[in-house]
Design an enzyme around this catalytic site. Structure first.
Site, PDB file in Angstrom:
ATOM      1  N   ARG A  16     -38.081  22.291  11.294  1.00 26.24           N
ATOM      2  CA  ARG A  16     -36.751  21.985  10.747  1.00 26.24           C
ATOM      3  C   ARG A  16     -36.513  20.492  10.558  1.00 26.24           C
ATOM      4  NH1 ARG A  16     -32.363  24.547  14.267  1.00 26.24           N
ATOM      5  NH2 ARG A  16     -33.956  24.914  15.844  1.00 26.24           N
ATOM      6  N   THR A  81     -45.305  28.546  24.647  1.00 27.23           N
ATOM      7  CA  THR A  81     -45.203  27.592  25.756  1.00 27.23           C
ATOM      8  C   THR A  81     -46.139  27.933  26.911  1.00 27.23           C
ATOM      9  OG1 THR A  81     -43.280  28.870  26.499  1.00 27.23           O
ATOM     10  CG2 THR A  81     -42.850  26.865  25.228  1.00 27.23           C
ATOM     11  N   ASP A 105     -38.989  16.753  23.564  1.00 30.42           N
ATOM     12  CA  ASP A 105     -37.865  16.604  22.629  1.00 30.42           C
ATOM     13  C   ASP A 105     -36.512  16.735  23.309  1.00 30.42           C
ATOM     14  OD1 ASP A 105     -37.911  19.280  23.226  1.00 30.42           O
ATOM     15  OD2 ASP A 105     -38.010  19.989  21.150  1.00 30.42           O
ATOM     16  N   ARG A 335     -37.077 -15.244  11.280  1.00 28.77           N
ATOM     17  CA  ARG A 335     -38.243 -14.379  11.295  1.00 28.77           C
ATOM     18  C   ARG A 335     -39.056 -14.627  12.568  1.00 28.77           C
ATOM     19  NH1 ARG A 335     -40.738 -15.767   5.640  1.00 28.77           N
ATOM     20  NH2 ARG A 335     -42.446 -14.488   6.454  1.00 28.77           N
ATOM     21  N   TYR A 389     -47.415 -22.780   2.379  1.00 28.36           N
ATOM     22  CA  TYR A 389     -48.442 -21.838   1.944  1.00 28.36           C
ATOM     23  C   TYR A 389     -49.084 -22.322   0.647  1.00 28.36           C
ATOM     24  CZ  TYR A 389     -50.486 -17.247   0.811  1.00 28.36           C
ATOM     25  OH  TYR A 389     -51.343 -16.215   0.510  1.00 28.36           O
ATOM     26  N   SER A 407     -31.192 -33.998   1.351  1.00 26.81           N
ATOM     27  CA  SER A 407     -31.049 -32.727   0.647  1.00 26.81           C
ATOM     28  C   SER A 407     -32.075 -32.586  -0.476  1.00 26.81           C
ATOM     29  CB  SER A 407     -29.646 -32.625   0.057  1.00 26.81           C
ATOM     30  OG  SER A 407     -28.677 -32.604   1.081  1.00 26.81           O
ATOM     31  N   ARG A 442     -39.738 -39.528  -5.719  1.00 30.26           N
ATOM     32  CA  ARG A 442     -39.089 -38.892  -6.857  1.00 30.26           C
ATOM     33  C   ARG A 442     -39.251 -39.792  -8.074  1.00 30.26           C
ATOM     34  NH1 ARG A 442     -33.392 -39.725  -3.770  1.00 30.26           N
ATOM     35  NH2 ARG A 442     -33.000 -41.890  -4.303  1.00 30.26           N
TER      36      ARG A 442
END
Length: 457
Positions: A16, A81, A105, A335, A389, A407, A442
């Site tokens: 079930r 059983t 169960d 994480r 990575y 920033s 930059r």
């Protein structure tokens, strides 16, 4: 005291459930169902534990193999059983004492109840002792048939007469047996019943015919023997487990603002005066300290949150550590193997992966910090990324104490920013930055006067 041995029946098909996963591996309250049976078994300090597997045996055996001290018996084919328990005989050869039979169960059965069952069984020197309960709706359960106070038989629902179906005392499927006569008697069980199976409850008639003592212990709370055969029943027992856990925590001084919407796993611990807001999920082996605030929408898995930390709304924290006084969120993602130091700040839309953020350091907005070691009192500007990575390998970034990362900077690993150094906003850093230096990486700004006007023409 006689030795105790435990057999857990976990070989049912679980038809079930309509699932490719063995029924006893479905979770309730943050644990697989089988874990509750094994925990109850362990409360008896048994000499051995045998789990009988059958349907979907490979999956279940693979899971159980990770637990030391368990023996596995295979029931193939599944013939009831009584037949299932007989499969444990080779693993118990020569054993003496008491065998306690559990179902994999049935997750609500308590250690206190099992202890009482064993004590009664051994004090009465019984051949078998059956755990029973009186329920308002006994349909589907085996009925306890008595003559006076003495049990004379257990009759399965399908085989019961109309009069027997009126009986409200049911068989729990939990037993204590004297091992000495058990396996010989199991071989005498017949299969002339509605399902053509070897019913373990038929032992009661066999023992009574042989003049052996059969006792019963009646439960005060029949919910303890609720079994799981469907997704609905799984949800029912999960709700009971959740409520019991919440009640336990609130009794110990934890504020749960809305117990109906807070999910707190069975193995989670929480210190006093911590406040849990609605819609919080605390899972696995999570430990929350005292005086913490865990706000709505937070999910924390297998993590540690020390005293006084604040987790703001809608954060996900997995396999990580948040130190005292730290604040995380809203909308932060930690994480695995992330560590937020004392009084540090992790703000909205900041993601940490395998990163240490030192004491008093801040990453307030829109940053990804992966494979990074960040010292104390460091400022991480909005939009900062550690480019860890290269397509094949993860590389580390080190930011030493007191550094300031402007920033929209990219730190292209492997790279180190020295103590007290500055990285100018908008820089792409590819080389180490010495201590106390300013790194600017930059393009030079060029303004072309009148360019837009000429373009429109």
């Amino acid at each position: 005291m006689p030795a105790i041995h435990v057999v857990v029946l976990a070989g049912g098909k679980g038809t079930r459930m309509k699932s490719a996963v063995p029924k006893v591996l479905h979770s309730a309250g943050g644990r697989p169902l089988i874990e509750y049976a094994l925990q109850a078994a362990a409360s008896l300090s048994p000499a051995s534990i045998v789990v009988v597997v059958g349907s979907q045996a490979d999956q279940l055996t693979e899971t159980l193999a990770k637990r030391p001290g368990l023996a596995i018996a295979l029931q193939e084919p599944q013939l009831g059983t009584g037949h299932a328990l007989l499969q444990a005989e080779p693993l118990l050869r020569g054993a003496r004492g008491t065998l306690v039979l559990l179902s994999g169960d049935v997750p609500l059965l308590g250690a206190k109840t099992l202890g009482a069952l064993v004590r009664l069984h051994q004090s009465r020197k019984a051949a078998a002792t059956v755990l029973t309960a009186v329920v308002p709706s006994p349909a589907g359960y085996g009925r306890i048939v008595r003559q006076g106070d003495q049990i004379t038989a257990i009759v399965e629902h399908r085989d019961a007469s109309p009069l027997e179906r009126e009986i409200r005392e049911i068989n729990s499927g939990v037993y204590a047996f004297d091992i000495a006569p058990l396996f010989g008697a199991l071989r005498d069980i017949g299969s002339l019943n509605a399902q053509g199976e070897y019913y373990l409850p038929d032992l009661v008639k066999i023992y009574r015919a042989r003049g052996l003592t059969v006792e019963t212990l009646r439960l005060e709370d029949p919910r303890e023997i609720l079994g799981v055969n469907s997704r609905k029943e799984l949800a029912d027992v999960a709700s009971i487990l959740k409520s019991a856990k919440n009640d336990e925590l609130m009794a110990a001084g934890v504020t749960i603002v809305d117990p109906a919407t807070a999910f707190i796993g069975a193995d989670v611990t929480i210190g006093a005066d911590t406040v849990i807001q609605p819609g919080v999920y605390l899972e696995g082996n999570t430990r929350i300290g005292a005086r913490c605030q865990i706000n709505s929408g937070v999910r924390i898995v297998n993590s540690v949150v020390d005293d006084g930390a604040i987790i703001k709304n809608f954060c996900v924290i997995i396999d990580s550590h948040i130190s005292s006084g730290a604040q995380v969120g809203p909308f932060a993602h930690l994480r695995p193997q992330s560590d937020v130091g004392e009084d540090a700040r992790v703000g909205n839309f900041v993601e940490l992966k395998k990163t240490t953020l030192g004491r008093g350091s801040k990453a307030g907005h829109l940053a990804y910090l992966g494979d990074a070691t960040i010292g104390e009192q460091v400022n991480i500007g909005a939009g900062t990324i550690t480019c860890n990575y290269d397509g094949t390998t993860k590389h580390p970034t080190v930011i030493e104490d007191g550094a300031f990362i402007g920033s929209d900077s990219q730190l292209i690993a492997p790279v180190r920013v020295g103590k007290g150094a500055y990285v100018a906003a908008g820089s792409s850093i590819t080389h180490d930055v010495p201590s106390e230096a300013l790194a600017i990486a930059r393009g030079k700004q060029v303004n072309k006067a009148g360019w837009a006007t000429k373009r429109r023409k």
